[in-house]
Structure formats: C-alpha cells, structure tokens
Scaffold this active site. Sequence first.
Site, PDB file in Angstrom:
ATOM      1  N   TYR A   1      -1.692  -0.430  11.156  1.00 51.24           N
ATOM      2  CA  TYR A   1      -1.907  -1.135   9.880  1.00 51.24           C
ATOM      3  C   TYR A   1      -0.728  -0.884   8.939  1.00 51.24           C
ATOM      4  O   TYR A   1      -0.113  -1.829   8.420  1.00 51.24           O
ATOM      5  CB  TYR A   1      -3.213  -0.674   9.221  1.00 51.24           C
ATOM      6  CG  TYR A   1      -3.268  -0.962   7.728  1.00 51.24           C
ATOM      7  CD1 TYR A   1      -3.387  -2.270   7.266  1.00 51.24           C
ATOM      8  CD2 TYR A   1      -3.180   0.070   6.780  1.00 51.24           C
ATOM      9  CE1 TYR A   1      -3.414  -2.543   5.895  1.00 51.24           C
ATOM     10  CE2 TYR A   1      -3.202  -0.196   5.418  1.00 51.24           C
ATOM     11  CZ  TYR A   1      -3.316  -1.502   4.974  1.00 51.24           C
ATOM     12  OH  TYR A   1      -3.332  -1.771   3.622  1.00 51.24           O
TER      13      TYR A   1
ATOM     14  N   LYS B   1       2.176  -3.450   7.368  1.00 55.37           N
ATOM     15  CA  LYS B   1       2.414  -3.645   5.934  1.00 55.37           C
ATOM     16  C   LYS B   1       3.880  -3.317   5.595  1.00 55.37           C
ATOM     17  O   LYS B   1       4.506  -4.020   4.800  1.00 55.37           O
ATOM     18  CB  LYS B   1       1.477  -2.766   5.096  1.00 55.37           C
ATOM     19  CG  LYS B   1       0.010  -3.151   5.140  1.00 55.37           C
ATOM     20  CD  LYS B   1      -0.307  -4.516   4.553  1.00 55.37           C
ATOM     21  CE  LYS B   1      -0.162  -4.590   3.061  1.00 55.37           C
ATOM     22  NZ  LYS B   1      -0.697  -5.890   2.526  1.00 55.37           N
TER      23      LYS B   1
ATOM     24  N   THR C   1       0.812  -1.216   0.000  1.00 54.17           N
ATOM     25  CA  THR C   1       0.000   0.000   0.000  1.00 54.17           C
ATOM     26  C   THR C   1       0.850   1.273   0.000  1.00 54.17           C
ATOM     27  O   THR C   1       1.979   1.266   0.498  1.00 54.17           O
ATOM     28  CB  THR C   1      -0.914  -0.010   1.252  1.00 54.17           C
ATOM     29  OG1 THR C   1      -1.503   1.270   1.423  1.00 54.17           O
ATOM     30  CG2 THR C   1      -0.134  -0.332   2.523  1.00 54.17           C
ATOM     31  N   ASP C   2       0.255   2.355  -0.484  1.00 56.75           N
ATOM     32  CA  ASP C   2       0.935   3.658  -0.427  1.00 56.75           C
ATOM     33  C   ASP C   2       1.115   4.135   1.012  1.00 56.75           C
ATOM     34  O   ASP C   2       1.922   5.039   1.280  1.00 56.75           O
ATOM     35  CB  ASP C   2       0.166   4.716  -1.243  1.00 56.75           C
ATOM     36  CG  ASP C   2      -1.267   4.962  -0.796  1.00 56.75           C
ATOM     37  OD1 ASP C   2      -1.730   4.301   0.159  1.00 56.75           O
ATOM     38  OD2 ASP C   2      -1.934   5.835  -1.401  1.00 56.75           O
ATOM     39  N   GLU C   3       0.381   3.550   1.948  1.00 61.74           N
ATOM     40  CA  GLU C   3       0.448   4.016   3.345  1.00 61.74           C
ATOM     41  C   GLU C   3       1.794   3.725   4.003  1.00 61.74           C
ATOM     42  O   GLU C   3       2.112   4.302   5.038  1.00 61.74           O
ATOM     43  CB  GLU C   3      -0.692   3.409   4.164  1.00 61.74           C
ATOM     44  CG  GLU C   3      -2.041   3.776   3.585  1.00 61.74           C
ATOM     45  CD  GLU C   3      -3.199   3.681   4.557  1.00 61.74           C
ATOM     46  OE1 GLU C   3      -2.962   3.511   5.763  1.00 61.74           O
ATOM     47  OE2 GLU C   3      -4.339   3.786   4.088  1.00 61.74           O
TER      48      GLU C   3
HETATM   49  P1  NAD Z   1     -10.083  -7.028   2.711  1.00 62.53           P
HETATM   50  O1  NAD Z   1     -10.030  -6.749   4.168  1.00 62.53           O
HETATM   51  O2  NAD Z   1     -11.329  -6.703   1.950  1.00 62.53           O
HETATM   52  O3  NAD Z   1      -9.798  -8.571   2.451  1.00 62.53           O
HETATM   53  C1  NAD Z   1      -8.802  -9.277   3.129  1.00 62.53           C
HETATM   54  C2  NAD Z   1      -8.996 -10.774   2.855  1.00 62.53           C
HETATM   55  O4  NAD Z   1      -7.929 -11.480   3.499  1.00 62.53           O
HETATM   56  C3  NAD Z   1     -10.303 -11.329   3.416  1.00 62.53           C
HETATM   57  O5  NAD Z   1     -10.933 -12.155   2.466  1.00 62.53           O
HETATM   58  C4  NAD Z   1      -9.863 -12.155   4.620  1.00 62.53           C
HETATM   59  O6  NAD Z   1     -10.709 -13.262   4.902  1.00 62.53           O
HETATM   60  C5  NAD Z   1      -8.465 -12.598   4.206  1.00 62.53           C
HETATM   61  N1  NAD Z   1      -7.600 -12.889   5.355  1.00 62.53           N
HETATM   62  C6  NAD Z   1      -7.378 -12.086   6.433  1.00 62.53           C
HETATM   63  N2  NAD Z   1      -6.552 -12.685   7.311  1.00 62.53           N
HETATM   64  C7  NAD Z   1      -6.225 -13.889   6.761  1.00 62.53           C
HETATM   65  C8  NAD Z   1      -5.400 -14.972   7.178  1.00 62.53           C
HETATM   66  N3  NAD Z   1      -4.736 -14.950   8.355  1.00 62.53           N
HETATM   67  N4  NAD Z   1      -5.276 -16.046   6.352  1.00 62.53           N
HETATM   68  C9  NAD Z   1      -5.946 -16.091   5.173  1.00 62.53           C
HETATM   69  N5  NAD Z   1      -6.755 -15.120   4.741  1.00 62.53           N
HETATM   70  C10 NAD Z   1      -6.896 -14.019   5.519  1.00 62.53           C
HETATM   71  O7  NAD Z   1      -8.826  -6.285   2.082  1.00 62.53           O
HETATM   72  P2  NAD Z   1      -8.672  -5.503   0.702  1.00 62.53           P
HETATM   73  O8  NAD Z   1      -9.136  -4.126   0.855  1.00 62.53           O
HETATM   74  O9  NAD Z   1      -9.208  -6.356  -0.384  1.00 62.53           O
HETATM   75  O10 NAD Z   1      -7.070  -5.459   0.587  1.00 62.53           O
HETATM   76  C11 NAD Z   1      -6.346  -6.527  -0.002  1.00 62.53           C
HETATM   77  C12 NAD Z   1      -4.862  -6.228   0.012  1.00 62.53           C
HETATM   78  O11 NAD Z   1      -4.600  -5.018  -0.695  1.00 62.53           O
HETATM   79  C13 NAD Z   1      -4.297  -5.998   1.428  1.00 62.53           C
HETATM   80  O12 NAD Z   1      -3.028  -6.595   1.483  1.00 62.53           O
HETATM   81  C14 NAD Z   1      -4.204  -4.488   1.550  1.00 62.53           C
HETATM   82  O13 NAD Z   1      -3.169  -4.131   2.437  1.00 62.53           O
HETATM   83  C15 NAD Z   1      -3.892  -4.096   0.129  1.00 62.53           C
HETATM   84  N6  NAD Z   1      -4.326  -2.749  -0.285  1.00 62.53           N
HETATM   85  C16 NAD Z   1      -5.617  -2.360  -0.108  1.00 62.53           C
HETATM   86  C17 NAD Z   1      -6.035  -1.105  -0.552  1.00 62.53           C
HETATM   87  C18 NAD Z   1      -7.465  -0.641  -0.418  1.00 62.53           C
HETATM   88  O14 NAD Z   1      -7.755   0.505  -0.771  1.00 62.53           O
HETATM   89  N7  NAD Z   1      -8.384  -1.448   0.067  1.00 62.53           N
HETATM   90  C19 NAD Z   1      -5.097  -0.249  -1.152  1.00 62.53           C
HETATM   91  C20 NAD Z   1      -3.778  -0.680  -1.291  1.00 62.53           C
HETATM   92  C21 NAD Z   1      -3.407  -1.931  -0.866  1.00 62.53           C
HETATM   93  O1  TDX Z   2     -15.944   6.837   8.685  1.00 64.45           O
HETATM   94  C1  TDX Z   2     -14.978   7.318   8.081  1.00 64.45           C
HETATM   95  N1  TDX Z   2     -14.838   8.683   7.994  1.00 64.45           N
HETATM   96  C2  TDX Z   2     -13.795   9.295   7.359  1.00 64.45           C
HETATM   97  O2  TDX Z   2     -13.714  10.530   7.315  1.00 64.45           O
HETATM   98  C3  TDX Z   2     -13.966   6.486   7.451  1.00 64.45           C
HETATM   99  C4  TDX Z   2     -14.054   5.000   7.530  1.00 64.45           C
HETATM  100  C5  TDX Z   2     -12.913   7.119   6.812  1.00 64.45           C
HETATM  101  N2  TDX Z   2     -12.816   8.472   6.784  1.00 64.45           N
HETATM  102  C6  TDX Z   2     -11.668   9.095   6.080  1.00 64.45           C
HETATM  103  C7  TDX Z   2     -10.316   8.573   6.543  1.00 64.45           C
HETATM  104  C8  TDX Z   2      -9.471   8.683   5.283  1.00 64.45           C
HETATM  105  O3  TDX Z   2      -8.915   9.987   5.197  1.00 64.45           O
HETATM  106  O4  TDX Z   2     -11.760   8.743   4.707  1.00 64.45           O
HETATM  107  C9  TDX Z   2     -10.470   8.463   4.149  1.00 64.45           C
HETATM  108  C10 TDX Z   2     -10.458   7.036   3.611  1.00 64.45           C
HETATM  109  O5  TDX Z   2     -10.565   6.171   4.724  1.00 64.45           O
HETATM  110  P1  TDX Z   2     -10.526   4.568   4.572  1.00 64.45           P
HETATM  111  O6  TDX Z   2     -11.556   4.149   3.578  1.00 64.45           O
HETATM  112  O7  TDX Z   2     -10.565   3.978   5.931  1.00 64.45           O
HETATM  113  O8  TDX Z   2      -9.127   4.353   3.837  1.00 64.45           O
HETATM  114  P2  TDX Z   2      -7.616   4.683   4.269  1.00 64.45           P
HETATM  115  O9  TDX Z   2      -7.486   4.844   5.722  1.00 64.45           O
HETATM  116  O10 TDX Z   2      -7.152   5.804   3.393  1.00 64.45           O
HETATM  117  O11 TDX Z   2      -6.907   3.296   3.830  1.00 64.45           O
HETATM  118  C11 TDX Z   2      -7.279   2.609   2.606  1.00 64.45           C
HETATM  119  O12 TDX Z   2      -6.364   2.867   1.566  1.00 64.45           O
HETATM  120  C12 TDX Z   2      -5.085   2.267   1.655  1.00 64.45           C
HETATM  121  C13 TDX Z   2      -7.423   1.113   2.829  1.00 64.45           C
HETATM  122  O13 TDX Z   2      -8.336   0.857   3.875  1.00 64.45           O
HETATM  123  C14 TDX Z   2      -6.094   0.468   3.093  1.00 64.45           C
HETATM  124  O14 TDX Z   2      -6.245  -0.951   3.182  1.00 64.45           O
HETATM  125  C15 TDX Z   2      -5.153   0.791   1.960  1.00 64.45           C
HETATM  126  O15 TDX Z   2      -3.873   0.306   2.239  1.00 64.45           O
END
Ligand code: NAD
Ligand code: TDX
Length: 336
Positions: free
Chosen positions: A147, A151, A123-125
């Site tokens: 988190y 990562k 992730t960019d985080e």
């Molecule tokens: P998510 O929380 O929707 O899904 C995570 C999945 O992993 C779930 O299906 C869960 O059951 C599985 N899981 C969790 N713990 C596990 C374990 N111990 N063993 C096996 N499976 C397990 O997450 P997401 O938003 O789809 O993110 C997927 C990946 O992408 C993550 O690695 C996250 O860090 C990365 N990522 C997410 C975002 C975003 O915006 N959501 C952005 C950049 C990177």
């Molecule tokens: O209730 C809320 N109110 C609010 O203002 C929530 C849930 C979020 N926010 C804000 C926080 C952030 O500035 O919105 C923005 C986006 O929040 P999230 O959806 O929780 O995302 P973020 O914290 O940016 O992280 C996401 O992007 C990078 C994903 O959850 C991560 O898994 C990924 O790595």
Amino acid sequence: MKLLVTGGLGFIGSNFVRWSLKKHPALRIVNLDLRTYAGNPANLKGMDGAARHRWVRGDIADPKTVAKAMRGVDAVVHFAAESHVDRSILDASAFLRTNVTGTQVLLDAARAAGVGRFVHVSTDEVYGSVERGESKEADPLLPNSPYAASKAASDLMVRAAFVTHEFPVLVTRCSNNFGPYQFPEKALPLMITNWLDGIPFPLYGDGLNIRDWVHVTDHCRGVDLVLRKGTPGEVYNIGGTASLTNKQLIERVRRIMGVPPTLVTPVPDRKGHDRRYAVDCSKLRRLGFRHETTFEEALRRTVAWYRANEAWWRPLKGRKDVKTYYKANYGFGGKR
Ligand code: NAD
Ligand code: TDX
C-alpha cells in the site's frame, strides 16, 4: 468553484464533501467514485448542500470517464485509492491499478483540461517506519507495505507532473485518521464495533506500534487549506495530536466503552508492520493550520457515533465479501 473530488464515497472523501459543501456555500462538487467495497453512498446521506453535489460512478484509471468528469473543473482533490494495508499484503494488484495508474490518468486529464490546482492526498506511510524524530517533507521515501509503496509511486508521478509539465500540483501526507464513516476493517472502527458486539479486538504483535491520530475533520481542514493557500509543487505533512501505541489506544477506548481487558486477543503480527510514524507539520502550521479537535473529546464522539449508527456499520460487517476478507486476514494461524 467547481471541484472534482475523487473517492468521495469513502471515509475521508465523504467527510471532505460534507464539510466542504457546508463551509463553502458557492462550491460545486463532482464526485468521481467507482464505489468499490469501501465506497458507500450512505456516507453522504442527509448532507447539507446536496444539490451542489453530483456523484459520477467511474474508475479513475479509465481515461474516457476521467476526461468527461474533468469538464469545467477548476481544481481536483484526489482521495480515491485502495487504502487498507492488510488488503495490500493479501493482494497488491488493485493498489497498483488505482493508486498508481489511476493517479497518472487523473494528472494527464487534469492537465489536458487546464485545471488550475491538483491536490494529491497521500500518507505518512510513504516515509516508512521512523524509530525516532519526525519525518519532514523532503525526507526520502522508504515505504514498506505494498500500500505505502503504491502511494509513494503516485507521489512521485505527481512530482514529475510538476517538474516536467509545470502542472500545479500539491501533495498532503496525513497520519492515521479516525471519525464517522470509517470502514470497519481499520483498527478503530473494527475495535469499537467488535466491542459493541462483545467480540474481541485482534491486536497485532506486541501492540507497541505507534500511530499519530488525527480527527478526520482536521484532516479535511488541512486539505482545504492546502488547496486554497498552498504553493504549487510543495508537499505538506498533516499530523495528529495523539501519538499512541496500539495498547494505549485500546486502553483509552476501553475506558470510554467500559469493556474488560479480555476483549483484546493477541494475534500474529502484520507482515512488515511499521513500528512508528510521526510527521513534522510546521510547514502546514505556517500556512495557518491549527487543530480544532482534542483527541479525547473526538474519540468519545466517535465511539458515540458508531453506537448510534449501527444501521450504517452492521450491514457492512455482514456483507459476504467483507466476511471473506476477515477470514482471509484473521482466519488462519502463522504470519499474515
Ligand atoms: P477508503 O478506502 O475509505 O475510500 C476510498 C474510496 O475510493 C472509496 O469510496 C472507493 O470506492 C474509491 N475508489 C477506489 N478505487 C477507485 C477507482 N479505481 N476509481 C474511483 N474510485 C475509487 O479510503 P480513505 O481511508 O478514505 O482514504 C482516502 C485517501 O486518504 C487515500 O488516498 C488514502 O491513501 C489517504 N489517507 C488515508 C488515511 C487514513 O487514515 N485512512 C491517512 C492518510 C492518508
Ligand atoms: O485488526 C487490527 N489489529 C491491529 O493491531 C488492525 C486492522 C490493525 N491493527 C494495528 C495495525 C496498526 O499498527 O493498528 C494500527 C492501525 O492499523 P490500521 O487502522 O490498519 O491503519 P494503518 O495500517 O496505520 O494505516 C492507516 O493510516 C495511514 C490507513 O489505513 C492508511 O490508509 C493511511 O495511509
């Protein structure tokens, strides 16, 4: 090619499984997923190529399960993680186990099985908050939330596997994804589903935090490109096409849904809330990457998807554990 996808029942993993089976007719996928609160078999319902997909329920931190799932696998794409920042602020323990130990167990098993390529989805985080400019792949890692720290730790274990063991790893670092099947705890699906119910969206702090939004299918295309064309040992940023403050995002969605400004409630800020993320993705573009979705159009389609798929999200929001989480995260005053 036989691919081991981890976390394929989650938001991005399930989109990747759907997209990949359609795109690559000879591809077979083993999907190792523990089905935590965020894992949902309904995310894969009715997909094309389902006969080439097999879900194995198991924990990526369990060496025996992982060794078994790894048999005959050509490459790994590792999505499984605890992914929600707010949950990591409430309790970081599962983040350490899954994101750090889980990644290490996968790396060891993949190496022992002679797997040819291992893509770690990060992730960019991990770069931390960037007030100005764009993070490049060689920039220092300065994660701020538990988190992001977990990562970053996993990224470093992946790097160590390359340097120490010459194991062919590749890392992607993507910005904020949106699209169908995103768990209604993340900002966009929470906003859309709350508004469909006439409930306010809780906006953290001053609402001026900036995120760069990428449609999940573009992220999947980026990961697939890195899997097939990336150079082992390298990191690739995957950015979006819409760098917006949360207030600007809210305005875009409000216009699409036609909801009044009263449906936004300011709430105390997230602890350690990163102000801005931005990544330079010229390295990925050099591999041939181009975004295929435009933000406004993809946002409209996403709103339409949640409108049409109430049967998908309503049971999730009604679940006891999810209600307990909402209460813990939003239910008391002061700083979260
Ligand atoms: P998510 O929380 O929707 O899904 C995570 C999945 O992993 C779930 O299906 C869960 O059951 C599985 N899981 C969790 N713990 C596990 C374990 N111990 N063993 C096996 N499976 C397990 O997450 P997401 O938003 O789809 O993110 C997927 C990946 O992408 C993550 O690695 C996250 O860090 C990365 N990522 C997410 C975002 C975003 O915006 N959501 C952005 C950049 C990177
Ligand atoms: O209730 C809320 N109110 C609010 O203002 C929530 C849930 C979020 N926010 C804000 C926080 C952030 O500035 O919105 C923005 C986006 O929040 P999230 O959806 O929780 O995302 P973020 O914290 O940016 O992280 C996401 O992007 C990078 C994903 O959850 C991560 O898994 C990924 O790595």
